[in-house]
Enzyme design. Structure first.
Site, mmCIF file in Angstrom:
data_model
loop_
_atom_site.group_PDB
_atom_site.id
_atom_site.type_symbol
_atom_site.label_atom_id
_atom_site.label_comp_id
_atom_site.label_asym_id
_atom_site.label_seq_id
_atom_site.Cartn_x
_atom_site.Cartn_y
_atom_site.Cartn_z
ATOM 1 C CB CYS A 33 -0.898 -0.047 1.232
ATOM 2 S SG CYS A 33 -1.716 1.499 1.635
ATOM 3 C CB CYS A 36 0.318 2.008 4.135
ATOM 4 S SG CYS A 36 -1.320 1.281 3.984
#
Length: 111
Positions: A33, A36
């Site tokens: 991700c 993230c």
């Protein structure tokens, strides 16, 4: 207690989060991700700034499907502020440091 972010798994969730004495911010993330990566420094700032009244844990979503399902995480990064078995706040997506600290202040200054 550690002042940093604690990495936990489904097996540790009940002990580390639901039975915690203080509110817990659960940070759901994934290694694949990109957003993230943007949230991690913000989470670390919160861990440092609120270490006296907030516990912060992080869970990688792929190996921890039980908690992901329980907290209805549909995208990452995702944050859940929990006190005991009560969900205080639910956030999906990247939030700025100012926004996160503001949300935490709203909840933590009530006590």
């Amino acid at each position: 207690m550690s002042k940093g972010v604690i990495t936990i798994t489904d097996a540790e969730f009940e002990t580390e989060v639901l039975k915690a004495e203080q509110p817990v911010l659960v940070y759901f993330w994934a290694s694949w991700c990109g957003p993230c990566q943007l949230m991690s420094p913000v989470i670390n700032v919160a861990a440092t700034q609120y270490s006296d009244r907030l516990k912060i844990v992080k869970m990688e979503i792929d190996p921890n499907p039980l908690t992901v399902k329980q907290f209805q995480v549909e995208g990452v990064p995702a944050l859940r502020l929990v006190k005991g078995d009560q969900l205080l706040e639910s956030i999906e997506g990247v939030v700025s440091k100012v926004k996160l600290l503001s949300i935490l202040d709203q909840h933590l200054n009530k006590n």
